[in-house]
Design a protein around this motif. Structure first.
Motif, mmCIF file in Angstrom:
data_model
loop_
_atom_site.group_PDB
_atom_site.id
_atom_site.type_symbol
_atom_site.label_atom_id
_atom_site.label_comp_id
_atom_site.label_asym_id
_atom_site.label_seq_id
_atom_site.Cartn_x
_atom_site.Cartn_y
_atom_site.Cartn_z
ATOM 1 N N LEU A 105 0.828 -1.207 0.000
ATOM 2 C CA LEU A 105 0.000 0.000 0.000
ATOM 3 C C LEU A 105 0.864 1.260 0.000
ATOM 4 O O LEU A 105 0.564 2.237 -0.698
ATOM 5 C CB LEU A 105 -0.927 -0.008 1.215
ATOM 6 N N ALA A 106 1.928 1.249 0.780
ATOM 7 C CA ALA A 106 2.817 2.410 0.820
ATOM 8 C C ALA A 106 3.504 2.616 -0.522
ATOM 9 O O ALA A 106 3.641 3.754 -0.999
ATOM 10 C CB ALA A 106 3.851 2.236 1.931
ATOM 11 N N THR A 107 3.932 1.520 -1.142
ATOM 12 C CA THR A 107 4.589 1.608 -2.446
ATOM 13 C C THR A 107 3.666 2.230 -3.482
ATOM 14 O O THR A 107 4.084 3.069 -4.295
ATOM 15 C CB THR A 107 5.036 0.210 -2.909
ATOM 16 N N GLU A 108 2.409 1.832 -3.455
ATOM 17 C CA GLU A 108 1.438 2.368 -4.411
ATOM 18 C C GLU A 108 1.319 3.882 -4.302
ATOM 19 O O GLU A 108 1.310 4.602 -5.300
ATOM 20 C CB GLU A 108 0.083 1.713 -4.172
ATOM 21 N N VAL A 109 1.252 4.388 -3.066
ATOM 22 C CA VAL A 109 1.135 5.833 -2.868
ATOM 23 C C VAL A 109 2.407 6.543 -3.319
ATOM 24 O O VAL A 109 2.357 7.553 -4.044
ATOM 25 C CB VAL A 109 0.852 6.157 -1.391
ATOM 26 N N LEU A 110 3.560 6.048 -2.903
ATOM 27 C CA LEU A 110 4.823 6.696 -3.231
ATOM 28 C C LEU A 110 5.116 6.651 -4.729
ATOM 29 O O LEU A 110 5.732 7.579 -5.278
ATOM 30 C CB LEU A 110 5.953 6.050 -2.442
ATOM 31 N N ASP A 111 4.683 5.605 -5.402
ATOM 32 C CA ASP A 111 4.857 5.521 -6.850
ATOM 33 C C ASP A 111 3.988 6.537 -7.586
ATOM 34 O O ASP A 111 4.400 7.112 -8.603
ATOM 35 C CB ASP A 111 4.503 4.117 -7.353
ATOM 36 N N GLU A 112 2.791 6.759 -7.075
ATOM 37 C CA GLU A 112 1.829 7.608 -7.773
ATOM 38 C C GLU A 112 1.996 9.092 -7.487
ATOM 39 O O GLU A 112 1.617 9.929 -8.301
ATOM 40 C CB GLU A 112 0.396 7.185 -7.411
ATOM 41 N N ARG A 113 2.571 9.433 -6.317
ATOM 42 C CA ARG A 113 2.628 10.840 -5.928
ATOM 43 C C ARG A 113 4.049 11.264 -5.577
ATOM 44 O O ARG A 113 4.575 10.901 -4.530
ATOM 45 C CB ARG A 113 1.680 11.101 -4.749
ATOM 46 N N ASP A 114 4.646 12.053 -6.446
ATOM 47 C CA ASP A 114 5.997 12.533 -6.204
ATOM 48 C C ASP A 114 6.075 13.523 -5.051
ATOM 49 O O ASP A 114 7.150 13.736 -4.483
ATOM 50 C CB ASP A 114 6.547 13.196 -7.469
ATOM 51 N N ASP A 115 4.931 14.156 -4.713
ATOM 52 C CA ASP A 115 4.943 15.147 -3.635
ATOM 53 C C ASP A 115 4.923 14.509 -2.256
ATOM 54 O O ASP A 115 5.109 15.194 -1.247
ATOM 55 C CB ASP A 115 3.738 16.079 -3.768
ATOM 56 N N VAL A 191 1.230 11.086 3.843
ATOM 57 C CA VAL A 191 -0.101 10.521 3.624
ATOM 58 C C VAL A 191 -0.313 9.417 4.639
ATOM 59 O O VAL A 191 0.587 8.605 4.883
ATOM 60 C CB VAL A 191 -0.240 9.949 2.192
ATOM 61 N N THR A 192 -1.500 9.396 5.252
ATOM 62 C CA THR A 192 -1.859 8.341 6.196
ATOM 63 C C THR A 192 -2.798 7.361 5.514
ATOM 64 O O THR A 192 -3.830 7.764 4.964
ATOM 65 C CB THR A 192 -2.542 8.923 7.445
ATOM 66 N N LEU A 193 -2.453 6.087 5.508
ATOM 67 C CA LEU A 193 -3.277 5.067 4.878
ATOM 68 C C LEU A 193 -4.616 4.930 5.606
ATOM 69 O O LEU A 193 -4.721 5.195 6.799
ATOM 70 C CB LEU A 193 -2.540 3.730 4.878
ATOM 71 N N ASP A 194 -5.635 4.481 4.869
ATOM 72 C CA ASP A 194 -6.980 4.376 5.435
ATOM 73 C C ASP A 194 -7.092 3.272 6.494
ATOM 74 O O ASP A 194 -7.788 3.432 7.493
ATOM 75 C CB ASP A 194 -8.004 4.117 4.324
#
Length: 284
Positions: A105-115, A191-194
């Motif tokens: 889940l963390a990888t998905e967020v970091l891959d999609e959002r450079d910010d 970002v905090t995961l759901d």
């Protein structure tokens, strides 16, 4: 295309109960995506811990690194990260548990959002407490970190940011707060995961349970001394917070000060009455 692990888990260890350690490693190795797991023995003195580490290194894919002297959790993390070459990293307590989906889940967020510099999660306590610690994180970046550490130490971050800020410091406590400040100073947010992805064991032997408030305050002040530019760049925010708190303190002091005066008068009256009654009894 990268086919190897993109996430690493670093587990600093110092005299951890072997049972706790086995649980932690089992959860780390059960991730739904490939991960590298590195244990860093920070010069454990417990023969049982040392034996458990050797058994884990011999029977699992986890690597074991050792310090000849105890250097503290921050430098133990640096030792582990230096031995890795993945895009993302997170630290894990040697007596905790992690959900199998955390790395994915963390990888998905970091891959999609450079910010996004850091991905975190709410934490479910277990053991002596079943409370849930909500991780508000720093969705606005560095400004959210000026007064408290709102990013758990078990959050996932980019290895390139670790390189850019020079790694973790040599603090014995709050090393994660110091690190997050320097990472977020680069301009990112969190970002905090759901869903809850981490389980934090509460027990009497952990370092956070034996650290005094004086020690914690000293470490907090040391963090400020090491990162003066962080607070200097947000001096208006700091001063506004100070003034607002001063106004609130003055209000409550005036309001409840009167109540305290009344309470004191009542207590004095009771004490005087008790003294008179005792004197009456003695004379009788």
């Amino acid at each position: 295309m990268t086919t190897g692990p993109r996430v690493s888990i670093v587990v600093p260890v110092f005299d951890t109960d072997p049972g706790y350690l086995s649980e932690a490693l089992a959860s780390a190795l059960a991730q739904t995506v490939p991960v590298d797991v590195v244990l860093v023995d920070d010069c454990s003195t417990s023969p049982a811990t040392v034996a458990a580490l050797e058994e884990i290194a011999a029977t699992t894919s986890a690597r074991l690194l050792r310090h000849e002297v105890n250097r503290g959790p921050g430098l133990a993390l640096n030792t582990g990260i230096e031995a890795l070459d993945t895009d993302y990293v997170f630290a894990m307590g040697s007596d905790d548990r992690v959900e199998p989906t955390y790395a994915a889940l963390a990888t998905e967020v970091l891959d999609e959002r450079d910010d996004v510099s850091i991905v975190t999660t709410d934490i479910q306590c277990f053991g002596a407490s079943d409370a849930v610690d909500s991780a508000s994180g720093a969705p606005n970046g560095l400004v959210d970190m000026l007064f408290y550490n709102v990013v758990p130490g078990i959050s996932v971050f980019r290895r390139r940011d670790w390189v850019e800020v020079g790694g973790f410091g040599d603090l014995r406590w709050f090393e994660d707060y110091d690190f997050w400040l320097r990472v977020l100073a680069l301009g990112g947010v969190t970002v905090t995961l759901d869903a809850i992805q981490y389980h934090y064991r509460i027990h009497a032997a952990q370092a956070t349970a034996t650290t005094t408030w004086e020690d914690k305050l000293a470490q907090q002040l040391e963090i400020v001394r090491r990162n003066p530019d962080v607070w200097a760049a947000h001096l208006d925010v700091v001063m506004e917070r100070l003034w607002r708190q001063q106004v609130e303190l003055n209000y409550f002091t005036k309001r409840y000060g009167r109540i305290n005066d009344v309470k004191k008068q009542a207590i004095d009256l009771v004490l005087a009455l008790r003294a008179r009654l005792r004197g009456h009894v003695r004379r009788g």
